[in-house]
Design a protein around this motif. Structure first.
Motif, PDB file in Angstrom:
ATOM      1  N   CYS A   1       0.857  -1.202   0.000  1.00 47.37           N
ATOM      2  CA  CYS A   1       0.000   0.000   0.000  1.00 47.37           C
ATOM      3  C   CYS A   1       0.889   1.248   0.000  1.00 47.37           C
ATOM      4  O   CYS A   1       1.773   1.382   0.849  1.00 47.37           O
ATOM      5  CB  CYS A   1      -0.880  -0.040   1.247  1.00 47.37           C
TER       6      CYS A   1
ATOM      7  N   TYR B   1       0.263   4.232   0.853  1.00 45.71           N
ATOM      8  CA  TYR B   1       0.050   5.144   1.988  1.00 45.71           C
ATOM      9  C   TYR B   1       0.879   4.738   3.203  1.00 45.71           C
ATOM     10  O   TYR B   1       1.404   5.588   3.912  1.00 45.71           O
ATOM     11  CB  TYR B   1      -1.426   5.170   2.400  1.00 45.71           C
ATOM     12  N   CYS B   2       0.936   3.417   3.475  1.00 46.87           N
ATOM     13  CA  CYS B   2       1.557   2.963   4.729  1.00 46.87           C
ATOM     14  C   CYS B   2       2.820   2.134   4.520  1.00 46.87           C
ATOM     15  O   CYS B   2       3.628   2.027   5.434  1.00 46.87           O
ATOM     16  CB  CYS B   2       0.549   2.173   5.561  1.00 46.87           C
TER      17      CYS B   2
ATOM     18  N   CYS C   1      -4.332  -0.552   1.088  1.00 45.77           N
ATOM     19  CA  CYS C   1      -4.709  -1.653   1.977  1.00 45.77           C
ATOM     20  C   CYS C   1      -6.042  -1.317   2.645  1.00 45.77           C
ATOM     21  O   CYS C   1      -6.448  -0.149   2.702  1.00 45.77           O
ATOM     22  CB  CYS C   1      -3.616  -1.917   3.006  1.00 45.77           C
TER      23      CYS C   1
ATOM     24  N   CYS D   1      -5.794   1.289   5.670  1.00 44.31           N
ATOM     25  CA  CYS D   1      -5.712   2.698   5.264  1.00 44.31           C
ATOM     26  C   CYS D   1      -7.038   3.163   4.683  1.00 44.31           C
ATOM     27  O   CYS D   1      -7.537   4.231   5.030  1.00 44.31           O
ATOM     28  CB  CYS D   1      -4.603   2.899   4.223  1.00 44.31           C
TER      29      CYS D   1
ATOM     30  N   ARG E   1       0.896   1.385  14.071  1.00 45.11           N
ATOM     31  CA  ARG E   1       0.917   0.297  13.080  1.00 45.11           C
ATOM     32  C   ARG E   1       2.355  -0.151  12.788  1.00 45.11           C
ATOM     33  O   ARG E   1       2.617  -1.330  12.578  1.00 45.11           O
ATOM     34  CB  ARG E   1       0.192   0.753  11.813  1.00 45.11           C
TER      35      ARG E   1
HETATM   36 ZN   LIG Z   1      -2.019   1.123   3.839  1.00 43.03          ZN
END
Ligand SMILES: [Zn+2]
Length: 270
Positions: free
Chosen positions: A95, A97-98, A129, A132, A207
């Protein structure tokens, strides 16, 4: 966190037009009524994004629903847009974003409940994901004049380290892990503000700690258990930690974690 922009190419306005004109009659009428405004909004996406603020176009309730539902249309044009975004991301498993989990959803960067006119714009669709997409980002996109999230396609995040980790060793071979951000002088305060909001809104510290604790700490324990002498343990652990630092990009949770282990190697191996 992603540290570079994506070289995606888009033909959003043409795709949008095709998709609108393939819809059934009742929905098509509502879409066509605001087609010019929606098309202009798609065209201005990057300009709006770099300005940090975006305003939705005015839609009647019927038009709003038509644009919102366009995303779930089974029309080949709409399915094709979704597929093209996923295909372009074929080689990128995590993902954006993360950088924690694999992407299984398509997130609307600007939520379609607020900006339904962007519901099938590929610039606005980001493979993400589930955590997120549905737990943290949800319908958030900004706060006042500030965006809350780094746009994986368009935001050029500086190639300097801003994510750091601190590890403390507690009795019983327990690890106390924390993650934090620090602004390098090469990063402007506005970009660092965006990085900070992204970090907080996606709950990344918690996380990252969970990921490091569940995946990396057991690997370290296995290395330590696998060698009888202190010197062998230290050599193997040093090799592993150095490899992980090189293999993971800076500003990823794994890189920062292994970097933070360096001062503790001797103690861990004892
Ligand atoms: Zn994510």
């Amino acid at each position: 966190m992603k540290t570079s922009t994506s070289p995606l190419k888009f033909n959003d306005k043409a795709d949008f037009k095709k998709a609108v004109h393939k819809q059934r009659k009742s929905r098509k009428a509502a879409l066509v009524a605001k087609e010019v405004q929606a098309s202009a909004k798609i065209d201005a996406y990057r300009t709006d994004l770099s300005g940090g603020v975006i305003s939705a176009i005015a839609l009647s309730p019927i038009e709003r629903k038509a644009y919102y539902d366009l995303y779930t249309s089974k029309a080949a044009e709409v399915l094709g847009i979704k597929k093209s975004v996923i295909d372009l991301y074929g080689g990128m498993k995590l993902c954006p974003y993360c950088q924690i989990d694999t992407h299984k959803d398509l997130d609307h960067f600007y939520p379609r409940s607020v900006f339904p006119e962007l519901s099938i714009s590929s610039q606005n669709l980001v493979p993400a994901c589930s955590a997120c997409n549905t737990t943290y980002k949800k319908t958030k996109w900004g706060n006042g004049n500030s965006r809350s999230f780094i746009h994986p396609y368009f935001d050029a995040v500086p190639d300097v380290q801003f994510l750091f980790c601190t590890v403390s060793l507690l009795p019983g071979k327990l690890y106390k892990i924390s993650y934090w951000l620090k602004r390098d002088p090469l990063v402007s305060t506005s970009v660092f503000g965006l990085i900070s909001r992204h970090f907080i809104e996606l709950n990344l510290e918690v996380r990252y700690i969970a990921k490091a604790s569940s995946e990396e700490v057991p690997k370290i324990a296995r290395i330590i258990e696998g060698y009888a002498s202190y010197d062998d343990r230290l050599r193997e652990l040093s090799n592993f930690v150095n490899q992980q630092c090189v293999a993971n990009l800076k500003n990823t949770w794994a890189h920062a974690f292994h970097q933070a282990l360096s001062p503790h190697m001797g103690l861990i191996c004892r």
